[in-house]
Design a protein around this motif. Sequence first.
Motif, PDB file in Angstrom:
ATOM      1  N   GLU A  15       0.815  -1.213   0.000  1.00 51.88           N
ATOM      2  CA  GLU A  15       0.000   0.000   0.000  1.00 51.88           C
ATOM      3  C   GLU A  15       0.846   1.260   0.000  1.00 51.88           C
ATOM      4  N   GLN A  56      -9.858   3.060  -6.179  1.00 52.91           N
ATOM      5  CA  GLN A  56     -10.975   2.554  -5.380  1.00 52.91           C
ATOM      6  C   GLN A  56     -10.658   1.174  -4.809  1.00 52.91           C
ATOM      7  N   SER A  59      -8.221   1.440  -1.937  1.00 56.57           N
ATOM      8  CA  SER A  59      -8.892   1.925  -0.727  1.00 56.57           C
ATOM      9  C   SER A  59      -9.597   0.778  -0.011  1.00 56.57           C
ATOM     10  N   VAL A 197      -7.848   6.448   4.007  1.00 57.45           N
ATOM     11  CA  VAL A 197      -8.507   6.350   2.699  1.00 57.45           C
ATOM     12  C   VAL A 197      -9.869   7.038   2.775  1.00 57.45           C
ATOM     13  N   ASP A 198     -10.445   7.275   1.610  1.00 57.62           N
ATOM     14  CA  ASP A 198     -11.774   7.868   1.519  1.00 57.62           C
ATOM     15  C   ASP A 198     -12.804   6.745   1.428  1.00 57.62           C
ATOM     16  N   SER A 201     -14.931   6.217  -1.793  1.00 58.72           N
ATOM     17  CA  SER A 201     -14.404   5.490  -2.949  1.00 58.72           C
ATOM     18  C   SER A 201     -14.761   3.998  -2.870  1.00 58.72           C
TER      19      SER A 201
END
Length: 208
Positions: A15, A56, A59, A197-198, A201
Amino acid sequence: MARYTGPVCKLCRREGFKLYLKGERCFSPRCGQIKRPVAPGQHGASTRKLTQYGMQLRSKQVVKRIYGVLERQFRRYFEMAVRKQEETGNALLKILESRLDNTVFRMGFASSRRQARQLVSHGHVMVNGRRVNKPSFNLRVGDVVEIKEKSRVVLPVKEAVEAAKERAAYPWLEVNYEDFKGTYLRYPAREEVEIPVDLQSIIELYSK
């Protein structure tokens, strides 16, 4: 139940940042992300721009790896979150944070979620006075989590508690380290949980 048993430092390297999967080692110079800050594999040092789908997917993988769940269970959590009458990202976060293994880690009775999962599986943890050996057990507001009296002398537990005493407690938890006991006061708010992360997403990924 299936679970990842491979080297966890490789997950952080994949990551590109620390996921704090190995407890205190993640804060030392022995951390794999510090020693080898490139992705694993033959082409790990090469860089390439991710597509929107790729971002995405990464995430989703980050959140799965942080909480130690696999794809089938994570998708089930997402479906549960969609059915709740609140924003899906917040609902998903509450489900993940209310897992027993995560809460044992957050309370400071284990140095990592992996260690917390092992403590729960081996029967060292009680909820409301009853032994629970299911790491994915979801807590409710007001539930009391404690380490069994005979298990309080286990060295990893004692070391984790001593380290936790020096850190600030999470505001949604109340912990008594002298009694090896804690209370799940409420579900955490999104801004109280540090996730790199968001979550939106992830929702977009599963909504395709």
